[in-house]
Design an enzyme around this catalytic site. Structure first.
Site, mmCIF file in Angstrom:
data_model
loop_
_atom_site.group_PDB
_atom_site.id
_atom_site.type_symbol
_atom_site.label_atom_id
_atom_site.label_comp_id
_atom_site.label_asym_id
_atom_site.label_seq_id
_atom_site.Cartn_x
_atom_site.Cartn_y
_atom_site.Cartn_z
ATOM 1 N N TYR A 114 61.480 24.306 99.845
ATOM 2 C CA TYR A 114 62.883 24.654 99.633
ATOM 3 C C TYR A 114 63.252 24.548 98.157
ATOM 4 O O TYR A 114 62.541 23.907 97.374
ATOM 5 C CB TYR A 114 63.807 23.761 100.471
ATOM 6 N N ARG A 133 67.009 64.547 72.266
ATOM 7 C CA ARG A 133 67.592 63.403 72.975
ATOM 8 C C ARG A 133 66.573 62.270 73.070
ATOM 9 O O ARG A 133 65.442 62.485 73.464
ATOM 10 C CB ARG A 133 67.993 63.810 74.399
ATOM 11 N N HIS A 187 77.488 18.061 78.607
ATOM 12 C CA HIS A 187 77.890 17.346 79.822
ATOM 13 C C HIS A 187 78.931 18.140 80.597
ATOM 14 O O HIS A 187 78.805 18.369 81.801
ATOM 15 C CB HIS A 187 78.439 15.963 79.440
ATOM 16 N N CYS A 208 65.074 20.227 92.916
ATOM 17 C CA CYS A 208 66.512 20.106 92.737
ATOM 18 C C CYS A 208 66.753 20.253 91.239
ATOM 19 O O CYS A 208 65.828 20.295 90.456
ATOM 20 C CB CYS A 208 67.023 18.778 93.270
ATOM 21 N N GLY A 251 73.520 53.133 72.971
ATOM 22 C CA GLY A 251 73.761 52.880 71.563
ATOM 23 C C GLY A 251 72.516 52.880 70.709
ATOM 24 O O GLY A 251 72.579 52.614 69.526
ATOM 25 N N GLU A 304 59.523 13.880 88.316
ATOM 26 C CA GLU A 304 60.292 14.294 87.141
ATOM 27 C C GLU A 304 59.796 13.628 85.859
ATOM 28 O O GLU A 304 60.297 13.888 84.779
ATOM 29 C CB GLU A 304 61.779 14.010 87.348
ATOM 30 N N ASN A 343 65.042 19.118 85.620
ATOM 31 C CA ASN A 343 65.818 18.838 84.399
ATOM 32 C C ASN A 343 65.111 17.760 83.578
ATOM 33 O O ASN A 343 64.810 17.950 82.407
ATOM 34 C CB ASN A 343 67.229 18.327 84.740
ATOM 35 N N LYS A 392 64.970 59.234 80.953
ATOM 36 C CA LYS A 392 65.659 60.525 80.916
ATOM 37 C C LYS A 392 64.662 61.658 81.126
ATOM 38 O O LYS A 392 64.892 62.564 81.933
ATOM 39 C CB LYS A 392 66.366 60.671 79.560
ATOM 40 N N MET A 428 70.340 55.573 70.071
ATOM 41 C CA MET A 428 70.413 56.723 69.183
ATOM 42 C C MET A 428 71.302 57.782 69.770
ATOM 43 O O MET A 428 71.316 57.984 70.975
ATOM 44 C CB MET A 428 69.036 57.313 68.938
ATOM 45 N N SER A 439 60.501 15.851 95.461
ATOM 46 C CA SER A 439 61.498 16.800 94.999
ATOM 47 C C SER A 439 61.346 16.882 93.487
ATOM 48 O O SER A 439 61.450 15.872 92.799
ATOM 49 C CB SER A 439 62.898 16.322 95.382
ATOM 50 N N ARG A 472 70.435 59.449 86.802
ATOM 51 C CA ARG A 472 69.806 58.118 86.804
ATOM 52 C C ARG A 472 70.527 57.263 87.840
ATOM 53 O O ARG A 472 71.650 57.587 88.246
ATOM 54 C CB ARG A 472 69.895 57.468 85.426
HETATM 55 P P1 ADP Z 1 73.002 59.630 76.183
HETATM 56 O O1 ADP Z 1 71.664 59.044 76.408
HETATM 57 O O2 ADP Z 1 73.833 58.928 75.185
HETATM 58 O O3 ADP Z 1 73.718 59.933 77.475
HETATM 59 P P2 ADP Z 1 72.228 62.389 76.124
HETATM 60 O O4 ADP Z 1 70.900 62.698 75.546
HETATM 61 O O5 ADP Z 1 72.313 62.336 77.595
HETATM 62 O O6 ADP Z 1 72.747 61.045 75.483
HETATM 63 O O7 ADP Z 1 73.184 63.503 75.540
HETATM 64 C C1 ADP Z 1 74.495 63.344 75.083
HETATM 65 C C2 ADP Z 1 75.373 64.444 75.622
HETATM 66 O O8 ADP Z 1 74.869 65.732 75.289
HETATM 67 C C3 ADP Z 1 75.463 64.417 77.135
HETATM 68 O O9 ADP Z 1 76.780 64.697 77.510
HETATM 69 C C4 ADP Z 1 74.530 65.509 77.545
HETATM 70 O O10 ADP Z 1 74.886 66.029 78.796
HETATM 71 C C5 ADP Z 1 74.699 66.517 76.444
HETATM 72 N N1 ADP Z 1 73.503 67.330 76.303
HETATM 73 C C6 ADP Z 1 72.261 66.893 76.055
HETATM 74 N N2 ADP Z 1 71.372 67.908 76.033
HETATM 75 C C7 ADP Z 1 72.080 69.032 76.269
HETATM 76 C C8 ADP Z 1 71.728 70.416 76.380
HETATM 77 N N3 ADP Z 1 70.467 70.827 76.275
HETATM 78 N N4 ADP Z 1 72.709 71.301 76.633
HETATM 79 C C9 ADP Z 1 73.985 70.872 76.750
HETATM 80 N N5 ADP Z 1 74.391 69.592 76.666
HETATM 81 C C10 ADP Z 1 73.439 68.663 76.417
HETATM 82 MG MG MG Z 2 73.319 61.008 78.849
HETATM 83 MG MG MG Z 3 66.341 12.952 86.830
#
Ligand code: ADP
Ligand code: MG
Ligand code: MG
Length: 880
Positions: free
Chosen positions: A850, A92, A454, A830, A101, A744, A767, A22, A103, A763, A336
């Protein structure tokens, strides 16, 4: 002194290791002149140092952060923590690889009871000020203080209910003020003190929370699942806020530059007006499609489209973008490379080449080989699937989808499919005797067994869908029924299996057949242009061979003759051959098998045409073929005209304590040379016939399994060559064939220089080689390998991905020794590993000619082989 904090202006896209994905992309976007709110990134190295210091921030780092904060104040003309124009920031997380997930982000940091008043005054918008504050309190409490989010959500819901507000946007300034007060008291009740009012404390606590989140449970599990090293650390981005929640001329949204489901070159996105951060994805209101933005603000829409195009051209790949509109002005918050389906990955890669944006080689590298699997099997129609009733879930043992009537024995399955039924074979577990039933079934469901059982291995080989180890099922083969969720399903009831997910459904769900056309075919043709490794297939029947040729197989690397022995019309002759006590008796039985084997090979040679075909002589322990039930023994006694008691004693005498290490492989041909003679004759007679009748220049390769000692191979060679050369001489035509062996058994690998004196090809049977190198029984390993993976003793199941350090070392040694004796020796692999991308790369690296894999993995191996060649050119092997 080491630098731990970088302004966005100081970074660039290639600094992902240090700044995280990021942070590196925020820097890149800032530097190419896009409207990115300014900010700075605390490096992944700082995160690692935080752990080295016993989970403490240290004073130099704090000073550096404060210094950058002062710069940010200067750039924005705002002050953090007070003043007439307060600076608010987001905090962030962002590791090198995106980790959903790990943070949650904290927005609007820097607010307190005083600052929120100033914000209200200067914007003349109390609603906005309160909305921002209540969001901040909730996010900070949740993410930094670990106070459950639900406590805050409950309060918000209650107030909405009380005020008759459908959405949060319907709440007024004074409603939100009430929310803020209630949120503060939740905080106080939980923490025993008031909500932190010092913005600098807020910031440092938030930075610490991001560092800590690197090692939270979700993150650790995610890394383990995705092979991400634990020592990378996460960066922290501190960025000045822009506000999408200031009113109806503000908003926030996300977009892909192309459709991530189909790959279509058309912007695909959603937005919400008067909203902040994750509101779009959180589903609190239904977002609008990105095109609608043009109706609200044409100018911003046009600007957004041109930025999206610019980003895609800059990164030369489909982008996943976050943006915010503040009072009609556009800001970019993230970009990204977008995640996509396989179909989309293929289309995007091919079209980017057609648009002149990337090279063919880059396109080939853009598609994950294992991903192709999704496209190579039938799939359920997605609309129908939504309505289907799922009744159980097991392991996704072999991908694909199938519907049919449940049958509980292989014999019943064969019978029913001969009568034109679509059959699902349901067993407690399968055994080699079930082969024919499995071959006839559309899908296989077992209650026991793991991913290497199997059923799973055979089904994958056949490209047939299989759900294994479905422990929720109570299968009774006797009653011919199973019970799932308390409901009884009887023989003939329709069920459906999804071998890609492990779900079992009631009834019929329509399926769609796979095809290799369009963008898929184009990308594969580019892969074929560059790869050096040839790709063959493991196929035992003409049908499998044809399928594999359609998928691009360039030969057969393994044709297992035993699979032909299990079919109903042959098993009697096979058993007779095994039971025989004299050579004469055995020859009588073998004579019955000869014409059948010859027919098999004719079919396969015709299907493969001039492509090489490696045929392995009989390999499995004989006891697998023996009758187990008295009834079968009786029947066999009758055909062979021997007494039941005598036959039963003979069967018992053939019983082995450890059949996998017993009388199998080349040991069969050494003890029963007439068996090798019959098989060699069948192969060569078939080759002669196809060459004579069809004019096809066939290339048979006769392969001896389980050789550990040169003399074994030499002994069998005499039998094979004498037979083969005689057949050829009598035919009056010219025919060439190769004589070689599987490597083998570890001793075979260690003495490969000697073995290559006789073997014209090796060959690698990885396995068995894995099984014997580790001393793991493949049939039993499922039970404990699971634990090894969980406990981190293994990163991967060595039966799925070749153990390069151990088993691979034996392979490499045998390659070098073999070539020393016979420089032009043909080398292949194989076994399951031949279709595993990481193992294919290994095979390329050690210089095999191969790889050979099941028909449905041929395209995967072709792509993996191409990637290995390209990566080698670039000097960039993945360090696995
Ligand atoms: P994730 O990695 O879960 O996408 P982000 O760090 O991208 O989390 O941020 C979560 C949300 O907050 C996103 O929708 C992002 O665009 C928004 N956001 C993050 N930083 C800012 C900021 N400086 N101003 C406005 N919105 C922000
Ligand atoms: Mg984001
Ligand atoms: Mg064999």
């Amino acid at each position: 002194m080491k630098k731990y904090v970088y302004n966005f202006k100081e970074g660039k896209a290639s600094m992902k290791d240090l700044l995280g994905g990021k942070g590196a992309n925020l820097a890149e976007m800032s530097n190419i002149g896009l409207p990115v709110p300014p900010g700075f990134t605390i490096t992944t190295e700082a995160c690692n140092e935080y752990y080295n210091k016993g989970e403490q921030l240290w004073s130099e780092l704090i000073d550096e952060i404060m210094e950058k904060l002062t710069d940010l104040e200067a750039t924005t003309g705002k002050t953090f923590g007070g003043g007439s124009n307060p600076l608010l920031v987001s905090v962030r997380s962002g590791a090198k690889f995106s980790m959903p997930g790990m943070m949650d982000t904290i927005l609007n940091l820097g607010l307190n009871d005083e600052v929120v008043k100033t914000v209200k005054d200067i914007t003349d918008n109390e609603r906005f000020a309160m909305d921002s504050y209540r969001r901040f309190i909730q996010m900070f409490s949740d993410v930094v203080m670990e106070i459950p989010k639900s406590k805050f959500e409950r309060v918000l819901d209650e107030i909405k209910e009380e005020k008759g507000a459908k959405y949060d946007t319907d709440l007024t300034a004074s409603d939100l003020k009430e929310v803020v007060e209630k949120f503060k008291s939740i905080y106080k009740a939980e923490k025993g003190e008031g909500f932190p009012q010092n913005p600098k404390d807020q910031l440092l606590l938030a930075v610490t929370a991001v560092f800590r989140s690197w090692n939270n449970e979700r993150a650790i599990i995610y890394r383990a699942m995705n092979n991400i090293p634990g020592n990378l650390g996460t960066a922290v981005n501190v960025q000045s806020m822009v506000f999408g929640n200031m009113g109806n001329d503000c908003g926030t949204g996300v977009a892909f530059t192309r459709n991530p489901a189909t790959g279509e070159k058309k912007i695909f996105g959603e937005f919400l007006m008067n909203a902040q951060g994750e509101d779009v994805v959180a589903g609190i209101r239904t977002p609008q499609t990105i095109e609608k933005l043009s109706e609200i603000n044409q100018e911003v829409y046009d600007q957004f489209i041109s930025v999206a195009n610019l980003l895609e051209n800059h990164y030369r790949d489909m982008q996943d973008i976050e943006f915010t509109i503040e009072k009609g002005k556009l800001f970019m918050l993230q970009t990204r490379n977008g995640k996509r389906t396989t179909a989309a990955a293929l289309r995007v890669a091919v079209e980017l080449v057609e648009e002149g944006k990337i090279t063919k080689e880059e396109a080939v590298l853009r598609v994950e080989p294992a991903q192709l699997d999704q496209l190579l099997h039938p799939n359920f129609d997605s609309a129908a699937l939504k309505k289907a009733l799922s009744i159980a879930k097991g392991l996704p043992a072999s991908p694909g989808a199938a519907s049919g009537k449940a049958y509980f024995t292989a014999a019943d399955a064969v019978e029913a499919s001969k009568n034109g039924e679509k059959v699902i074979l349901v067993r407690l577990e399968t055994s080699p005797e079930d082969i024919e039933g499995m071959a006839m079934a559309k899908g296989i469901l077992t209650a026991r067994g793991g991913m290497t059982s199997h059923a799973a291995v055979v089904a994958r080989g056949m490209g047939k869908c299989c759900v294994a180890g479905c422990e929720g099922l109570k299968v009774s083969e006797e009653l011919k029924q199973f019970v799932a969720n308390g409901k009884v399903y009887k023989e003939g009831d329709y069920i459906s299996l999804n071998g890609s997910t492990g779900y079992v459904y009631e009834g019929v769900i329509p399926t769609k057949e796979p095809e290799m056309s369009g963008h898929f075919a184009t990308l594969m043709s580019w892969a074929d242009e560059v790869r050096r490794l040839k790709v063959r297939t493991n196929a035992d029947t003409p049908k499998d061979a044809e399928q594999a040729v359609k998928f691009g197989a360039e030969g057969i690397g393994l044709c297992r003759t035993e699979h032909m022995f299990f079919s109903e019309d042959r098993i009697a002759a096979v058993r007779e051959m095994i039971i025989s006590e004299t050579v004469e008796q055995r020859k009588v039985a073998l004579a019955k098998l000869l014409p059948m084997q010859r027919e098999d090979f004719i079919g396969i040679f015709e299907a493969m045409e001039e492509r090489p075909v490696t045929i392995r002589l009989l390999d499995p322990p004989l006891h697998e073929f023996l009758p187990q039930e008295d009834e079968d023994i009786k029947e066999l006694a009758k055909t062979m005209d021997i007494e039941f008691g005598k036959l039963k004693a003979r069967v018992e005498s053939l019983h082995e304590v450890n059949p996998m290490l017993g009388h199998r492989g080349c040991r069969l041909a050494v003890t029963y040379p007439e068996l090798a003679e019959m098989q060699a004759r069948a192969i060569i007679e078939a080759a002669v016939e196809v060459k004579k009748n069809k004019g096809i220049d066939v290339h048979p390769e006769i392969m001896i399994p389980l050789v550990g000692e040169l003399k074994e191979l030499e002994y069998i060679e005499k039998v094979v060559r004498q037979t083969a050369d005689k057949v050829i001489a009598e035919s009056g035509i010219k025919l060439e064939y190769l004589y070689g062996t599987m490597i083998e058994v570890p001793r075979g690998a260690v003495t490969a220089d000697e073995i290559a004196k006789t073997a014209e090809f090796f060959s690698f049977g990885t396995n068995d080689l894995t099984q014997m190198t580790y001393g793991f029984s493949r049939d039993d390993a499922g039970k404990f390998i699971e634990e090894y993976l969980k406990k981190g003793i293994f990163d991967q199941d060595p039966f799925q991905t070749l153990d390069q350090n151990g088993v691979g070392k034996l392979v490499k040694m045998a390659v070098d020794l073999g070539r020393k004796t016979r420089p032009d020796i043909k080398l292949g692999i194989c076994g399951e590993h031949g279709g595993d991308p990481a193992s294919v790369e290994f095979c390329h690296r050690v210089g095999l000619n191969y790889v050979s894999c099941s028909p449905f993995r041929v395209p995967i191996a072709r792509l993996a082989a191409a990637q290995a060649t390209i990566k080698e050119k670039m000097g960039e092997y993945s360090q696995k």
